[in-house]
Write an enzyme that holds these catalytic residues in place. Structure first.
Site, short mmCIF file in Angstrom:
data_model
loop_
_atom_site.label_atom_id
_atom_site.label_comp_id
_atom_site.label_asym_id
_atom_site.label_seq_id
_atom_site.Cartn_x
_atom_site.Cartn_y
_atom_site.Cartn_z
N LEU A 136 5.22 0.89 4.70
CA LEU A 136 5.54 -0.12 4.44
C LEU A 136 6.55 -0.15 3.23
O LEU A 136 6.76 -1.48 2.59
CB LEU A 136 4.65 -1.17 4.07
CG LEU A 136 3.75 -1.60 5.51
CD1 LEU A 136 2.44 -2.53 5.02
CD2 LEU A 136 4.51 -2.37 6.39
N GLY A 137 7.27 0.82 3.13
CA GLY A 137 8.59 0.95 2.01
C GLY A 137 8.12 1.16 0.59
O GLY A 137 8.98 0.92 -0.26
N SER A 138 6.90 1.59 0.50
CA SER A 138 6.67 1.70 -1.02
C SER A 138 7.50 2.63 -1.98
O SER A 138 7.83 2.54 -3.06
CB SER A 138 5.04 2.02 -1.24
OG SER A 138 4.96 3.44 -0.80
N SER A 139 7.80 3.77 -1.24
CA SER A 139 8.85 4.97 -1.67
C SER A 139 10.17 3.91 -2.06
O SER A 139 10.50 4.35 -3.22
CB SER A 139 8.99 5.88 -1.03
OG SER A 139 7.98 6.41 -0.34
N ASP B 224 15.29 1.92 4.38
CA ASP B 224 14.29 1.63 3.61
C ASP B 224 14.73 1.16 2.16
O ASP B 224 14.44 -0.07 1.85
CB ASP B 224 13.06 2.56 3.44
CG ASP B 224 12.69 2.97 4.38
OD1 ASP B 224 12.84 2.71 5.49
OD2 ASP B 224 11.55 3.74 4.36
N PRO C 5 0.76 -1.36 -0.09
CA PRO C 5 0.07 0.12 0.07
C PRO C 5 0.93 1.05 0.08
O PRO C 5 1.92 1.28 0.46
CB PRO C 5 -0.86 -0.13 1.29
CG PRO C 5 -0.12 -1.30 2.28
CD PRO C 5 0.63 -1.95 1.33
N ALA D 294 10.93 0.88 -2.28
CA ALA D 294 10.64 0.04 -3.17
C ALA D 294 10.46 0.34 -4.59
O ALA D 294 11.20 -0.18 -5.63
CB ALA D 294 9.58 -0.85 -2.73
C1 MEV Z 1 10.49 5.90 7.05
O1 MEV Z 1 10.16 4.57 6.42
C2 MEV Z 1 11.55 5.59 8.15
C3 MEV Z 1 12.09 7.08 8.85
O2 MEV Z 1 12.96 6.77 9.95
C4 MEV Z 1 12.65 7.94 7.91
C5 MEV Z 1 14.02 7.44 7.13
O3 MEV Z 1 14.91 6.46 7.96
O4 MEV Z 1 14.46 7.63 6.24
C6 MEV Z 1 10.74 7.71 9.31
#
Ligand code: MEV
Length: 344
Positions: A114-117, A161, A109, A119
């Site tokens: 959950l890491g969509s960016s 991420d 989603p 990914a």
């Molecule tokens: C975002 O998924 C995680 C954060 O810690 C930002 C980052 O680590 O770049 C909020």
């Protein structure tokens, strides 16, 4: 020729936000995947099709203003910031020159922690590198490229991420560096995503990319309460260290307690709105050994995700309880496989 690059979703188990300030974080890959397909096209430039991403889709020429949105063009255009930046980066750094179609499809989603960016970024540059004959199998280089793109779009971004999207498994971020931890066991996690975007006419503009905004909010709080923040961040760092030991020993009871404490720290820095807070409490009282917000958290009334660690034999009870809140609930596994690039 068609290249397909696929990558996993990520869950930050411990240390999100504090990792941006040099503290440790532990993250893992989940068994949900996003793929980017690159193939040739007759015209010049880049034709982008985004399909199957939960909540939105679009069909556009990256070089023109025209797009056929499945839901909403303005917001969809923001959401493809990572793809646009990845393409521009590949043009600038590697001299690629278009003539391709990119097709993105995903089970992850959007903008939900959950890491969509990451990914999207990792899969886009991996597929483009392979398509243009630039792929040398160097995962470290790919991860560094993706991290530069993420920083450009997001402002302050840790390597967490992009490391998980690239390598899969588990990674520990320590002193700003990335360590792959290969000796940690696969575990079950129940995720609950609260999505306050009513899909339908009139509400689509509520969908927005929020990581940048949340990271900036935390920075403001850090600056206003610098010495208190430092204590909280140090506690988060210690939790991450203890969590690695607990996980290695498969001591899930202790791991769960550490998650509960980490959640309290995230609440204290203002990234936990009411609905996520309620979901965490509910999970803690319904068969979870521990529960916490994961990733950036959420803006008030925004989208965000909670991870819960089920006690043995209590997954069903936990899933049902979390589902009653209206959250999208999934039963997932950690330690999933990283980047896979295939040619068809
Ligand atoms: C975002 O998924 C995680 C954060 O810690 C930002 C980052 O680590 O770049 C909020």
């Amino acid at each position: 020729m068609k290249i397909i690059a696929s990558v996993p979703a990520k869950a930050i188990l411990f240390g999100e936000h504090f990792v941006v300030y040099g503290k440790r974080a532990l993250a893992t890959a989940l068994n949900l995947r996003l793929s980017v397909e690159v193939s040739g096209r007759a015209g010049e430039g880049y034709h982008l099709i985004v399909e199957d991403i939960p909540l939105f889709g679009l069909d556009m020429e990256l070089t023109s203003e025209y797009a056929q949105p499945f839901i909403n063009y303005d917001e969809a255009a923001r959401a493809i910031a990572y793809i646009r930046s990845a393409v521009q980066y590949m043009e600038r750094e590697y001299g690629i020159d278009g003539g391709v179609e990119l097709r993105v499809s995903s089970e992850i989603p959007l903008s939900a922690g959950l890491g969509s960016s990451a990914a999207t970024t990792v899969a886009t540059i991996a597929a483009l590198k392979r398509y243009f004959g630039l792929w040398n199998g160097d995962l470290d280089e790919l991860r560094r490229d993706a991290h530069k793109i993420e920083k450009a779009v997001q402002g302050n971004a840790s390597p967490t991420d992009t490391a998980i999207s690239t390598y899969g498994g588990y990674v520990l971020i320590e002193g700003g560096g990335v360590k792959r931890l290969r000796d940690l066991p696969e575990i079950e996690l129940v995720t609950g995503t609260i999505c306050t975007i009513p899909v339908g006419a009139g509400h689509e503009s509520e969908l927005r990319l929020k990581t940048r905004e949340l990271v900036e909010r935390v920075k403001t709080r850090k600056e206003a309460f610098s010495s208190v923040f430092e204590h909280i961040a140090s506690a988060a760092d210690e939790l991450t260290g203890e969590a690695v030991v607990a996980l290695r020993r498969h001591d899930l009871t202790r791991l769960g307690s550490l998650m509960n404490i980490n959640h309290g720290l995230l609440d204290s820095i203002g990234v936990v709105p009411r609905r996520l807070s309620e979901l965490v409490k509910l999970a803690q009282e319904s068969g979870a050994l521990g529960a916490k917000v994961t990733g950036a958290g959420a803006l008030p009334d925004g989208t965000g995700t909670v991870i819960a660690l089920p006690a043995a034999g209590h997954s069903d009870e936990l899933r049902i309880a979390m589902g009653l809140t209206g959250a999208i609930v999934r039963d997932l596994r950690t330690n999933a496989m990283g980047l896979v690039v295939e040619e068809e």
